[in-house]
Design a protein around this motif. Structure first.
Motif, mmCIF file in Angstrom:
data_model
loop_
_atom_site.group_PDB
_atom_site.id
_atom_site.type_symbol
_atom_site.label_atom_id
_atom_site.label_comp_id
_atom_site.label_asym_id
_atom_site.label_seq_id
_atom_site.Cartn_x
_atom_site.Cartn_y
_atom_site.Cartn_z
ATOM 1 N N PRO A 108 88.373 58.207 -35.351
ATOM 2 C CA PRO A 108 89.689 58.514 -35.650
ATOM 3 C C PRO A 108 89.986 59.980 -35.971
ATOM 4 N N VAL A 109 88.958 60.839 -36.617
ATOM 5 C CA VAL A 109 89.186 62.062 -36.752
ATOM 6 C C VAL A 109 89.240 62.895 -35.508
ATOM 7 N N ALA A 110 88.576 62.411 -34.517
ATOM 8 C CA ALA A 110 88.773 63.329 -33.079
ATOM 9 C C ALA A 110 90.033 62.897 -32.508
ATOM 10 N N ALA A 111 90.532 61.813 -32.577
ATOM 11 C CA ALA A 111 91.574 61.220 -32.130
ATOM 12 C C ALA A 111 93.013 61.881 -32.867
ATOM 13 N N GLU A 112 92.819 62.239 -33.889
ATOM 14 C CA GLU A 112 93.849 62.750 -34.710
ATOM 15 C C GLU A 112 94.367 64.134 -34.187
ATOM 16 N N LYS A 113 93.575 64.976 -33.409
ATOM 17 C CA LYS A 113 93.857 66.235 -32.857
ATOM 18 C C LYS A 113 94.723 65.788 -31.709
ATOM 19 N N PHE A 114 94.070 64.631 -30.980
ATOM 20 C CA PHE A 114 94.999 64.501 -29.801
ATOM 21 C C PHE A 114 96.261 64.042 -29.807
ATOM 22 N N ILE A 115 96.427 63.149 -30.934
ATOM 23 C CA ILE A 115 97.836 62.678 -31.033
ATOM 24 C C ILE A 115 99.043 63.425 -31.974
ATOM 25 N N GLN A 116 98.440 64.657 -32.440
ATOM 26 C CA GLN A 116 99.337 65.512 -32.798
ATOM 27 C C GLN A 116 100.712 65.838 -31.804
ATOM 28 N N ASP A 117 100.286 65.916 -30.644
ATOM 29 C CA ASP A 117 101.034 66.452 -29.610
ATOM 30 C C ASP A 117 101.792 65.055 -28.794
ATOM 31 N N GLY A 145 92.992 59.554 -25.906
ATOM 32 C CA GLY A 145 92.303 60.384 -24.783
ATOM 33 C C GLY A 145 90.585 60.210 -24.842
ATOM 34 N N GLY A 146 90.062 60.481 -23.869
ATOM 35 C CA GLY A 146 88.707 60.067 -23.663
ATOM 36 C C GLY A 146 87.700 60.972 -24.390
ATOM 37 N N HIS A 147 88.427 62.337 -24.737
ATOM 38 C CA HIS A 147 87.397 63.128 -25.494
ATOM 39 C C HIS A 147 87.038 62.588 -27.095
ATOM 40 N N SER A 148 88.083 62.021 -27.465
ATOM 41 C CA SER A 148 87.941 61.479 -28.892
ATOM 42 C C SER A 148 86.538 60.492 -28.946
ATOM 43 N N TYR A 149 85.974 59.798 -27.866
ATOM 44 C CA TYR A 149 84.944 59.011 -28.058
ATOM 45 C C TYR A 149 83.801 59.663 -28.240
ATOM 46 N N GLY A 150 83.565 61.049 -27.767
ATOM 47 C CA GLY A 150 82.441 61.868 -28.101
ATOM 48 C C GLY A 150 81.399 61.267 -27.273
ATOM 49 N N TYR A 151 81.341 60.484 -26.087
ATOM 50 C CA TYR A 151 80.325 60.188 -25.448
ATOM 51 C C TYR A 151 80.638 60.301 -24.120
ATOM 52 N N LYS A 194 75.413 57.191 -35.108
ATOM 53 C CA LYS A 194 76.176 58.315 -34.508
ATOM 54 C C LYS A 194 77.554 57.875 -33.901
ATOM 55 N N HIS A 195 77.375 56.719 -33.273
ATOM 56 C CA HIS A 195 78.555 56.270 -32.645
ATOM 57 C C HIS A 195 79.208 54.999 -33.189
ATOM 58 N N ALA A 196 78.880 54.921 -34.646
ATOM 59 C CA ALA A 196 79.264 53.932 -35.426
ATOM 60 C C ALA A 196 80.754 53.655 -35.443
ATOM 61 N N SER A 197 81.529 54.479 -35.223
ATOM 62 C CA SER A 197 82.934 54.342 -35.079
ATOM 63 C C SER A 197 83.663 53.608 -33.998
ATOM 64 N N LEU A 198 82.789 53.865 -32.873
ATOM 65 C CA LEU A 198 83.492 53.442 -31.535
ATOM 66 C C LEU A 198 83.674 52.045 -31.268
ATOM 67 N N PRO A 199 83.022 50.979 -31.797
ATOM 68 C CA PRO A 199 83.397 49.546 -31.766
ATOM 69 C C PRO A 199 84.565 49.342 -32.437
ATOM 70 N N PHE A 200 84.932 50.223 -33.394
ATOM 71 C CA PHE A 200 86.062 49.886 -34.310
ATOM 72 C C PHE A 200 87.281 50.593 -33.783
ATOM 73 N N ALA A 201 87.076 51.118 -32.533
ATOM 74 C CA ALA A 201 88.242 52.105 -31.811
ATOM 75 C C ALA A 201 88.869 51.126 -30.749
ATOM 76 N N SER A 202 89.226 49.965 -31.171
ATOM 77 C CA SER A 202 89.734 49.011 -30.244
ATOM 78 C C SER A 202 90.613 48.098 -31.141
ATOM 79 N N THR A 203 91.423 47.327 -30.481
ATOM 80 C CA THR A 203 92.428 46.534 -31.110
ATOM 81 C C THR A 203 91.718 45.187 -30.770
ATOM 82 N N LEU A 204 90.630 44.970 -30.040
ATOM 83 C CA LEU A 204 90.148 43.556 -29.652
ATOM 84 C C LEU A 204 91.241 42.877 -29.121
#
Ligand code: SF4
Lengths: 199, 457
Positions: free
Chosen positions: B4-13, B318-324, B342-352
């Motif tokens: 979510p933190v990484a994505a925040e930068k991307f979605i500002q625009d 965007g792809g960079h927000s995943y950091g992998y 390290k990647h704990a937030s990624l499985p939560f980055a989904s609407t399922l």
């Protein structure tokens, strides 16, 4: 006793051995039903166009004239076919593949075509040099119109990979859409791709 | 990295997010069209899934078979248990040949291993020859997509990069012009290079050879001009038989870009005369993933990228927000195996929503695995704090009807009294880039008690 450390190979294979699930059934490839009522030659011609190439039918005798008309600026032509002779250099003098840079047109004999995707199988034997189909500015492939198969399943029935050191399916000219999805031909290899179906 | 933190930068625009969303969705639509043209599409997916299930259940046997045949073919085989060993092996081979300039075609495995920086630190120049990869190499960025590495870049930005690195005209961002400039630049590199590195799309156990696919022809150009070809493959790239290629090649390009097949599908079985061919077989956590029943099917992946193109979260973050190295839904089930903390937030980055599983050509149950990873990660105590807290609160409220009612009534009141902006801060990331809906005046329970089952209110 000296303990010999396990190699990476042993470690990997041991972990796989310990972690793999119960053996699944080997997959027996069923016969995939073909679409009925599709004439494969027509589909092939369409697909070559769809992937950015051109496909025409031509009598063997007229091919040479046609090439002169279609590629008036080609100074260096490297042909691996009996219908066309090479122009502009002596192909026997090529000792290093980088000497092929600057070939305007390569003419190759295709082994067979695939109707569902316009691809043509070319093995090392037909290329003379492995890099030829990629390094030439333009590519012409001659193909017997009788050697078109319906799909990729049929395609692999035609090939014995144990007998082909290197072989490739080519479908259209070199292309990219890496800049904002705009399709551009001639990304790195041939800028154009013509298939001539012969009788 | 926290998604979510990484994505925040991307979605500002916002206009850029919309543009990215549309560009990626367009590829998904092309995939749909291509899949619909094949009446037996679903059958092919079943076949592909069955082939992969068989493969991973005898992975050791198939790898040994591949190795043996490949050696008979004159290919040199190396084994690497992890990224570091892989990089050392590749460097060792290059070093023996005194290679200084290496042309490389796209390989997600070498990204995963961090090969480029490793080789560069040893003084070897590595040129990524796929156009999109060259773009991001100039930009000093990572790929943001496994099939379209520069999908996040606008043509104006690419024009600017080429102006800087290739001396193209300033302000010229015509894709034809830029591609032509890259062609000339890369051709020079190809002619000067003394080694080539590629990935592997499929390695065939039965024949001891492998297949590499590209649209640009950059892989073949590189390996066929230089005296040394090194191909890196993950252990899961094996397929048992040559005839299986028919199934996978029909699925791969259609799923990836909507093409009926890639321009070039090259089969390497023996080195070129006078040249050497090496294959590095890499594990790097894959055999561990094989041991996890819930997650082993992630090894079926053929890296088509379809699950990214369809994912509503990927498209908007965007792809960079995943950091992998592999982003999107599949990356979010592969990365926790590498490092769950390290990647704990990624499985939560989904609407399922399950769209990933619906398009996956090899039928990986991506959304189910995401859901299962959430449980594993929460159990391990790595789940984002806020998530754990809300889940606990939710659990309490849902199991205590009176609390639930009081909480509901309070939030509806709050919805009327406080401005949405303030409320949104409670929901933080979920409301970045979107708004809460208007809250109803009464609860469903109140409405139901008043109107009963027959009402058409
Ligand atoms: S998980 Fe499936 S859809 Fe996603 S990249 Fe892998 S094969 Fe393609």
């Amino acid at each position: 006793m000296v303990l010999i450390p396990m190699t990476d190979r042993e470690q990997i294979l041991n972990t796989i051995g310990a972690n793999k699930p119960e053996e699944a059934q080997p997959f027996i490839m069923p016969t995939v039903q073909k679409e009925k009522g599709v004439t494969i030659e027509k589909q092939f011609i369409q697909m070559v166009g769809h992937v950015g190439g051109v496909c025409i039918r031509q009598h063997s005798k007229q091919i040479s004239d046609m090439i002169t008309v279609r590629y008036p600026h080609a100074k260096k032509i490297y042909s691996c076919t009996k219908e066309i002779s090479s122009i502009g250099f002596n192909s026997e003098n090529i000792s290093n593949p980088i000497d092929l840079n600057g070939v305007d047109l390569a003419v190759l004999q295709g082994c067979f075509g695939v109707a569902e995707n316009g691809a043509i199988w070319i093995s090392e034997e037909e290329m003379m040099h492995r890099v030829l189909p990629y390094i030439a500015e333009h590519l012409v492939i001659l193909l017997d119109h009788n050697s078109i198969v319906a799909n990729m399943h049929d395609a692999y029935e035609q090939i014995d990979l144990t007998q082909v050191p290197y072989g490739t399916f080519i479908s259209g000219p070199s292309k990219t859409a890496d800049i904002e999805q705009t399709l551009v031909m001639g990304a790195q290899g041939p800028r154009s791709h013509m298939v001539i179906l012969t009788d | 990295m926290h998604h979510p933190v990484a994505a925040e930068k991307f979605i500002q625009d916002t206009p850029r997010v919309n543009w990215h969303n549309k560009a990626v969705w367009y590829v998904r639509e092309k995939r749909d069209k291509a899949a619909q043209d094949i009446p037996e599409w679903e059958q092919l997916r079943d076949y592909a899934s069955a082939i992969k299930t068989d493969t991973i259940s005898k992975l050791d046997k198939y790898l040994i078979e591949f190795e043996q045949r490949a050696i008979e073919n004159g290919i040199k085989i190396h084994w690497a248990k992890d990224a570091d060993t892989h990089n050392k092996i590749v460097h060792g081979i290059l070093d023996t040949h005194q290679s200084r300039l290496v042309v490389k075609s796209k390989s997600m495995l070498t990204e995963e291993c961090g090969l480029n920086p490793y080789l560069e630190a040893k003084g070897i120049e590595v040129v990524d020859t796929d156009l999109g990869e060259r773009v991001i190499q100039f930009a000093k960025e990572d790929p943001s997509h496994i099939v379209m590495p520069a999908i996040h870049k606008k043509k104006e930005e690419i024009g600017e990069l080429f102006y800087e690195h290739l001396e193209t005209e300033k302000g010229n961002d015509d894709p034809n012009y830029l591609t032509e400039a890259a062609r000339h630049h890369l051709r020079k590199k190809f002619l000067k290079a003394d080694a080539a590195i590629t990935g592997v799309n499929f390695a065939i156990a039965e024949t001891g050879g492998f297949v590499v696919v590209t649209n640009e022809g950059n892989a073949d150009m590189g390996v066929n001009l230089t005296p040394l070809h090194i191909a890196s493959m993950g252990i899961e790239k094996i397929i048992p038989k040559a005839e299986h290629l028919g199934v996978f090649l029909r699925l791969l390009a259609r799923s990836a870009t909507g093409q009926p097949i890639t321009t070039y599908t090259s089969h390497f079985h023996k080195p070129r005369e006078g040249a050497q061919l090496h294959v590095v077989i890499v594990d790097n956590g894959r055999s561990r993933q094989l041991g996890q029943e819930d997650f082993r099917r992630s090894l079926h992946c053929i890296r088509c990228g379809a699950c990214m193109n369809t994912c509503p979260v990927y498209r908007r973050s965007g792809g960079h927000s995943y950091g992998y190295s592999v982003p999107g839904p599949i990356g979010s089930i592969l990365s926790p195996n590498m490092d769950p903390e390290k990647h704990a937030s990624l499985p939560f980055a989904s609407t399922l929503c399950g769209s990933c599983s619906a398009v996956c050509p090899v039928k990986i149950d991506v959304d189910k695995q995401l859901y299962k990873w959430r449980q594993v990660i929460t159990e391990k105590g790595f789940a984002p704090n806020k998530k754990t807290l809300t889940i606990r609160l939710g659990k309490f409220a849902f199991s205590h009807p009176l609390t639930f009612r009081i909480f509901g009534s309070l939030s509806r009141k709050a919805g009327r009294i406080f401005p949405k902006k303030l409320l949104n801060t409670f929901f933080t990331k979920w409301t970045t880039g979107r708004d809460l809906p208007d809250l109803p005046k009464k609860s469903f329970r109140d409405w139901y008690l008043k109107n009963g089952i027959d009402s058409h209110d």
